[in-house]
Motif scaffolding. Structure first.
Motif: not given
Length: 221
Positions: A33-43, A58-66
């Motif tokens: 059970s995850f609350k809102k804004n919980s991280e399931l996976m990390r890039q 859930v939202r799937i996203y990628v992030a740059s170094d900046d």
């Protein structure tokens, strides 16, 4: 909490498994059970399990170094995420965060690989999943390369909208201009300018803090 085999049966990559295989695999599942804004996976982390979303979003996203982010997709109940990292031993290619309270089950890498080895149907199902995602990614790259910000935004608003009880086309949840910019690869400032013009033209409006599409968005602006 015991996971029912029927929970797995509705997931496309497990749909062709027989009852024995489903029971065996479900016995290895763990409920979360995850609350809102919980991280399931990390890039960048090593994938140790896949997740099946039972409810929530859930939202799937990628992030740059900046720190800049691009939203790849949003997934809800019945979606399977994270299975690719269990096959190639590579780090996660994207991060996943919950947009609302979410119920999910996880399957460990060892249990998944054992089941896949004994059931070739899973391999074909994953190939179909990869093909669908590749087509979507190709379409996204084509849009980024050839379409202007307005076209990308109009397409995304149309994709996210669905008829509400009053038959008004309304986005499923509240999205900020930054959220929309992350989805279409544009700055918050540019999205704000386009949205202001759409409101001025009577194409969209805000209702209960959600965007409503009042009439068909024009192809060009």
């Amino acid at each position: 909490m015991t996971v029912s085999p029927d929970t797995l049966r509705v997931v496309p990559i497990f749909a062709d498994l027989d009852d024995e295989a489903l029971h065996q695999l479900s016995s290895t599942c763990t409920h979360h059970s995850f609350k809102k804004n919980s991280e399931l996976m990390r890039q960048g982390e090593i994938g140790k399990s896949l997740y099946i979303i039972k409810s929530g979003r859930v939202r799937i996203y990628v992030a740059s170094d900046d720190g800049r982010e691009i939203t790849i997709n949003e997934e809800s109940g019945g979606s399977c995420i994270g299975e690719i990292a269990l096959l190639d031993d590579e780090p996660r290619s994207a991060s996943v965060i919950t947009l609302e309270n979410t119920e999910a089950i996880s399957i460990s890498k060892a249990a998944f690989q054992e089941c896949a080895a004994e059931n070739p149907a899973i391999a074909f199902a994953i190939i179909r999943t990869l093909t669908r995602r590749l087509r979507a990614a190709t379409g996204g790259m084509k849009s980024l390369a050839l379409d202007n910000v307005y076209r990308r935004l109009a397409a995304k608003l149309t994709e996210l909208a669905e008829p509400d009880t009053d038959n008004v086309m309304r986005l499923r949840q509240r999205y900020t201009h930054q959220d929309l910019g992350n989805m279409v690869g544009a700055s918050r400032e540019m999205i704000s300018k386009v949205m202001a013009e759409l409101v001025k033209g009577g194409y969209i409006k805000l209702q209960d803090k959600k965007i409503c599409i009042c009439k068909t968005l024009p192809r060009d602006w």
